[in-house]
Design a protein around this motif. Structure first.
Motif, PDB file in Angstrom:
ATOM      1  N   ASP A 155       1.664 -58.736-107.805  1.00 33.23           N
ATOM      2  CA  ASP A 155       2.597 -58.541-106.696  1.00 33.23           C
ATOM      3  C   ASP A 155       1.845 -57.914-105.519  1.00 33.23           C
ATOM      4  O   ASP A 155       1.471 -56.735-105.558  1.00 33.23           O
ATOM      5  N   GLU A 156       1.637 -58.674-104.475  1.00 32.98           N
ATOM      6  CA  GLU A 156       0.885 -58.187-103.322  1.00 32.98           C
ATOM      7  C   GLU A 156       1.662 -57.160-102.508  1.00 32.98           C
ATOM      8  O   GLU A 156       1.088 -56.494-101.637  1.00 32.98           O
ATOM      9  N   GLY A 157       2.945 -57.013-102.786  1.00 36.17           N
ATOM     10  CA  GLY A 157       3.747 -56.035-102.060  1.00 36.17           C
ATOM     11  C   GLY A 157       3.632 -54.628-102.616  1.00 36.17           C
ATOM     12  O   GLY A 157       4.168 -53.685-102.026  1.00 36.17           O
TER      13      GLY A 157
ATOM     14  N   ILE B  44      -1.199 -47.760-106.926  1.00 41.55           N
ATOM     15  CA  ILE B  44      -0.458 -46.662-107.551  1.00 41.55           C
ATOM     16  C   ILE B  44       0.912 -47.147-108.026  1.00 41.55           C
ATOM     17  O   ILE B  44       1.351 -46.847-109.139  1.00 41.55           O
ATOM     18  N   GLU B  45       1.588 -47.928-107.184  1.00 42.20           N
ATOM     19  CA  GLU B  45       2.904 -48.470-107.561  1.00 42.20           C
ATOM     20  C   GLU B  45       2.775 -49.440-108.721  1.00 42.20           C
ATOM     21  O   GLU B  45       3.613 -49.465-109.632  1.00 42.20           O
ATOM     22  N   LYS B  46       1.711 -50.251-108.703  1.00 43.55           N
ATOM     23  CA  LYS B  46       1.492 -51.199-109.800  1.00 43.55           C
ATOM     24  C   LYS B  46       1.252 -50.464-111.116  1.00 43.55           C
ATOM     25  O   LYS B  46       1.831 -50.819-112.151  1.00 43.55           O
ATOM     26  N   LEU B  47       0.384 -49.451-111.075  1.00 44.79           N
ATOM     27  CA  LEU B  47       0.061 -48.721-112.297  1.00 44.79           C
ATOM     28  C   LEU B  47       1.300 -48.040-112.860  1.00 44.79           C
ATOM     29  O   LEU B  47       1.545 -48.067-114.069  1.00 44.79           O
ATOM     30  N   THR B  48       2.102 -47.452-111.989  1.00 49.08           N
ATOM     31  CA  THR B  48       3.342 -46.811-112.436  1.00 49.08           C
ATOM     32  C   THR B  48       4.280 -47.833-113.066  1.00 49.08           C
ATOM     33  O   THR B  48       4.846 -47.597-114.144  1.00 49.08           O
TER      34      THR B  48
END
Length: 205
Positions: free
Chosen positions: A68-70, A74-78
């Motif tokens: 997800d490029e959006g 940090i958001e991806k890992l969470t």
């Protein structure tokens, strides 16, 4: 009908554990026991179908999150840490614990999922390091911490004794792994530059 059986089976598993009976499941569905075996060869075959559907749902979520490029790293890992089944629903902590203890062949599916998920986690961490959001760490050690934590958190007795759920425990684990135990106001402080206790206390003021 197969999907209906799988959905109702998950409900029975979460209510009664792995000891639920196919006869009881058939009664819940209002069909004969023989009808169940038109779709599944055995109870273990049915359990495998439930687990496969849950894990496939999780894999799809993990893939969407990772690419997800959006989302920033940090958001991806969470999101990766907190992903939970949505299409069919989650298994209870007790069931996961029982699968781990009594169904080693089925548990291997979960272990494979955790391994695949970790590959995505490493990719996101690498992206974060490149962007300066994460510091470079020993990923082999971090993997041991992560895998060991997942295994221990699946222990129903531990969760019960600590008045927690698997979801809450994993949420706290994700926060600790990403942010550590340092207070928010101290996260921009270089630990190597803090040599006096009073300096560490001052960073939170």
């Amino acid at each position: 009908m197969r999907d209906v059986i799988v959905t109702k089976a998950l409900q029975q598993i979460n209510e009664q554990g792995l000891k639920f009976t196919t006869a009881g499941l058939a009664r819940k569905l209002g069909v004969s026991k023989r009808a169940l075996y038109e779709y599944f060869n055995s109870k273990e075959d049915l359990l495998g179908a439930v687990f496969d559907l849950i894990l496939n749902d999780l894999r799809q979520q993990i893939s969407r999150i990772c690419y997800d490029e959006g989302l920033d790293p940090i958001e991806k890992l969470t999101a990766l840490m907190l992903a939970s089944p949505k299409a069919l629903g989650p298994l209870t902590e007790q069931v996961l614990n029982d699968v781990n203890r009594f169904m080693p062949n089925q548990w291997k599916k979960f272990e494979k999922y955790f391994e695949d998920k970790w590959e995505k986690v490493e990719l996101v961490i690498s992206q974060g390091v490149e962007k300066g959001l994460f510091r470079a760490v020993n990923l082999a050690i971090l993997q041991k911490i992560y895998m060991g934590t997942v295994e221990k958190l699946s222990d129903f007795n531990f969760l019960f004794q600590n008045n927690s759920t698997l979801k809450n425990a994993i949420t706290e684990t994700a926060e600790i792994l990403i942010y550590g135990i340092m207070a928010p106001d101290c996260r921009n402080t270089n630990p190597s530059s803090v040599s006096v206790p009073g300096q560490m206390q001052a960073c939170a003021r």
